[in-house]
Structures are given as structure tokens and as C-alpha cells.
Scaffold this motif. Structure first.
Motif, mmCIF file in Angstrom:
data_model
loop_
_atom_site.group_PDB
_atom_site.id
_atom_site.type_symbol
_atom_site.label_atom_id
_atom_site.label_comp_id
_atom_site.label_asym_id
_atom_site.label_seq_id
_atom_site.Cartn_x
_atom_site.Cartn_y
_atom_site.Cartn_z
ATOM 1 N N ASN A 70 0.876 -1.172 0.000
ATOM 2 C CA ASN A 70 0.000 0.000 0.000
ATOM 3 C C ASN A 70 0.910 1.218 0.000
ATOM 4 O OD1 ASN A 70 -2.241 1.587 0.004
ATOM 5 N ND2 ASN A 70 -2.900 1.102 2.079
ATOM 6 N N THR A 71 0.664 2.170 -0.896
ATOM 7 C CA THR A 71 1.589 3.285 -1.101
ATOM 8 C C THR A 71 0.836 4.595 -1.229
ATOM 9 O OG1 THR A 71 3.014 1.746 -2.345
ATOM 10 C CG2 THR A 71 3.529 4.092 -2.512
ATOM 11 N N ILE A 72 1.390 5.664 -0.644
ATOM 12 C CA ILE A 72 0.831 7.003 -0.796
ATOM 13 C C ILE A 72 1.940 7.968 -1.202
ATOM 14 C CG2 ILE A 72 -0.994 6.618 0.900
ATOM 15 C CD1 ILE A 72 0.615 8.290 2.871
ATOM 16 N N LEU A 94 -3.123 4.631 6.758
ATOM 17 C CA LEU A 94 -2.190 3.683 6.179
ATOM 18 C C LEU A 94 -1.715 2.690 7.241
ATOM 19 C CD1 LEU A 94 -0.503 2.841 3.681
ATOM 20 C CD2 LEU A 94 1.271 4.423 4.465
ATOM 21 N N GLY A 95 -1.457 3.186 8.442
ATOM 22 C CA GLY A 95 -1.049 2.306 9.534
ATOM 23 C C GLY A 95 -2.166 1.382 9.976
ATOM 24 N N THR A 248 8.431 1.833 4.201
ATOM 25 C CA THR A 248 9.638 2.300 3.524
ATOM 26 C C THR A 248 9.363 3.678 2.934
ATOM 27 O OG1 THR A 248 10.294 0.043 2.954
ATOM 28 C CG2 THR A 248 11.311 1.815 1.696
ATOM 29 N N GLN A 249 10.335 4.586 3.060
ATOM 30 C CA GLN A 249 10.149 5.955 2.584
ATOM 31 C C GLN A 249 11.149 6.290 1.476
ATOM 32 O OE1 GLN A 249 9.846 8.866 5.817
ATOM 33 N NE2 GLN A 249 9.742 7.187 7.288
ATOM 34 N N VAL A 268 4.148 0.591 2.127
ATOM 35 C CA VAL A 268 4.152 -0.517 3.083
ATOM 36 C C VAL A 268 4.221 -1.818 2.301
ATOM 37 C CG1 VAL A 268 2.887 -1.676 4.927
ATOM 38 C CG2 VAL A 268 2.778 0.807 4.715
ATOM 39 N N LYS A 269 5.060 -2.723 2.785
ATOM 40 C CA LYS A 269 5.176 -4.050 2.187
ATOM 41 C C LYS A 269 5.021 -5.101 3.269
ATOM 42 C CE LYS A 269 8.422 -7.204 -0.119
ATOM 43 N NZ LYS A 269 9.804 -7.390 -0.640
#
Length: 287
Positions: A70-72, A94-95, A248-249, A268-269
Motif C-alpha cells: 500500500n503506497t501514498i 495507512l497504519g 519504507t520511505q 508498506v510491504k
């Protein structure tokens, strides 16, 4: 970036999964895990003469890990202008959704009922067979809207299941899993010490026989309910965890997404799977 990461971790850590007590959680360090289930049920016997060897047979069950993400994206200008407030709710969500991954997978296995277990049958089937003297056995009941009578019948069915030696499997349902639409009915069955029989108050002998777990995620099937025996070391479903949801950023000014799109990205992975354990520790009922 530290602020957004903290918001994510706080939301992720605050999530509770309704499926936690309904699964056996197994760590994974490879692409797949292989489980060997015993097809015979062991028991003690009186020792007369030499020891009697129980030659155990096993069935292999392979569960392959899946990958989830999931990515923003966060606009660099908003970071520079100290406008983080608009992203805090996004990172919090997201969390939260990352923390609910295991419930999401549990629901899919439960409701789709296509994933097969060690006996090559779906988790819920009318033709399970442990071999030997067990015969064909079912862990699914239809035309059974939740009520004291249907609950008692399903409970008795689980307790009556036999192993390959023809003896009871010692199954004892401990959890009643329901969608929110059945919460009140479940509480009337299990929490009330008094019930009504032909309009006359009487002791409720079903009170306290199981714990109620209400899952909002199951509200799309409002008339379906489940019984689980969670007292055993292995449960009806397996939660295989290869990698817990990890943030991950991409925030370096030299990252392509920053240079090309003027965006920071947070992703997030996770890796893992939910699979079938021992079918006889679960029972599905529907109206």
C-alpha cells in the motif's frame, strides 16, 4: 518524515485483529512452508505386555507466501510549507489498514472457502474423512439461523466428531464468531443466565459455554456464524508471517519520484499468508 513515520507506527500498533485467537501463527523464512499433519489421533492405553508402536502417517500441506503493498504520495511543497496536518490522517489510515491485513486474509479464506487443507477438501465441507473408522464427517450446517437450538446442535456435532480409531476427537468449541448483526442474539445465548421456555423463565444451560467474538469484517454475510475450538496447540487456520507490514520511505532529494514528480512516497510491504490448519476445529453455520 519522522513525524509521519510516528503517526503510522502509532496507528499500526493500536490495531487489534479479531482473528488473533483463531489462528496458529507460524513464522516463515522461505517462499513456502510445508506442514505435516498427523492423520491419526494418539491416545494413552493401559500398558500390558510390550509397548505398542503407533506408526503415525502424515499428510504434507504447502502454504506459499504472498506479497502485499500500500503506497501514498506526499507533495514536497507541503513538506516545505510545513503543512503536514493534511497528511497525518492519511498516514494514520495507512497504519490502521496495514495492521488489519491479517483479518483481511482470514476473512477471505473463511468466506471464499476455496483453499484446500491436508485432506484436499476446503476448510468447510460435508465430506471430510480422517480415514479408518472415522467415516465421512461434516463441519458445515445450512438452514441454521443462530438460535439456542442451532447453537446447541452445532456444538454437539463438533464434540461428536471421531478420529480414525472411531473415538471422539476431544473437540470442544470455545469461540462463537459472529457478524455484528448477530451480536445481540449471541449475547442472549451465551451471556444470559436465564432464558424463556414456552414463556416461562428457566436456567440457560448454554451460558458461558463459549466466548463471543464480533467481527465487523463479516457483516457482508449477516446470517453466517462460526464455532471454533481454540484450546488446542494447532487451530483451524494458520497465519504464516514472512514479513510484517513494514514502512519504507523515498524521501531523498535525489530519488526519481522527487526529481520527476516533486513527491515523497511512503510504501508498506508485507509478506505472508493465511491457510487451512485442522478442519475439525471449526464449524460453519448459515441460515
Amino acid at each position: 518524515m519522522t513525524t509521519l513515520s510516528t503517526v503510522f507506527q502509532s496507528a499500526y500498533g493500536g490495531v487489534g485483529n479479531f482473528s488473533d485467537e483463531l489462528v496458529t501463527t507460524m513464522p516463515s523464512s522461505t517462499k513456502t512452508n510445508t506442514y505435516g499433519w498427523m492423520t491419526r489421533i494418539m491416545k494413552m492405553r493401559e500398558w500390558i505386555g510390550p509397548r505398542r508402536l503407533q506408526n503415525l502417517e502424515t499428510e504434507a500441506y504447502v502454504l506459499q507466501n504472498q506479497t502485499f503493498e500500500n503506497t501514498i504520495a506526499v507533495d514536497v511543497n507541503d513538506i516545505e510549507d510545513d503543512n503536514l496536518g493534511i497528511y497525518n490522517p492519511m498516514m494514520s489510515e495507512l497504519g490502521r489498514t496495514s495492521g488489519k491485513l491479517w483479518d483481511q486474509l482470514f476473512k477471505k479464506v473463511l468466506q471464499e472457502n476455496t483453499l484446500k487443507g491436508f485432506d484436499e477438501k476446503p476448510l468447510f465441507a460435508a465430506d471430510h474423512n480422517l480415514g479408518g473408522e472415522a467415516g465421512v464427517e461434516s463441519n458445515v450446517t445450512t438452514s441454521a439461523a443462530l438460535s439456542p437450538a442451532t447453537y446447541a446442535v452445532a456444538r454437539a456435532k463438533m464434540q461428536s466428531l471421531k478420529g480414525n480409531d472411531g473415538e471422539p476427537l476431544d473437540v470442544d468449541p470455545t469461540v462463537l464468531l459472529v457478524p455484528p448483526q448477530l451480536e445481540i442474539t449471541a449475547k442472549e445465548i451465551l451471556n444470559s443466565t436465564i432464558t424463556a421456555v414456552d414463556g416461562v423463565a428457566a436456567p440457560n444451560h448454554l451460558a458461558g459455554t463459549a466466548k463471543i467474538v464480533v467481527a465487523r469484517e463479516l457483516s457482508n454475510e449477516p446470517d453466517t456464524w462460526y464455532l471454533f475450538d481454540t484450546s488446542k496447540s494447532v487451530k483451524a487456520l494458520i497465519r504464516q508471517v514472512r514479513q510484517s507490514p513494514t514502512l519504507t520511505q523515498k524521501t531523498a532529494l535525489t530519488d526519481d519520484c522527487v526529481f520527476e514528480d516533486d513527491q515523497f512516497r511512503m510504501g508498506v510491504k508485507a509478506r505472508g499468508a493465511v491457510g487451512v490448519g485442522l478442519w475439525f476445529l471449526a464449524h460453519k453455520c448459515s441460515a
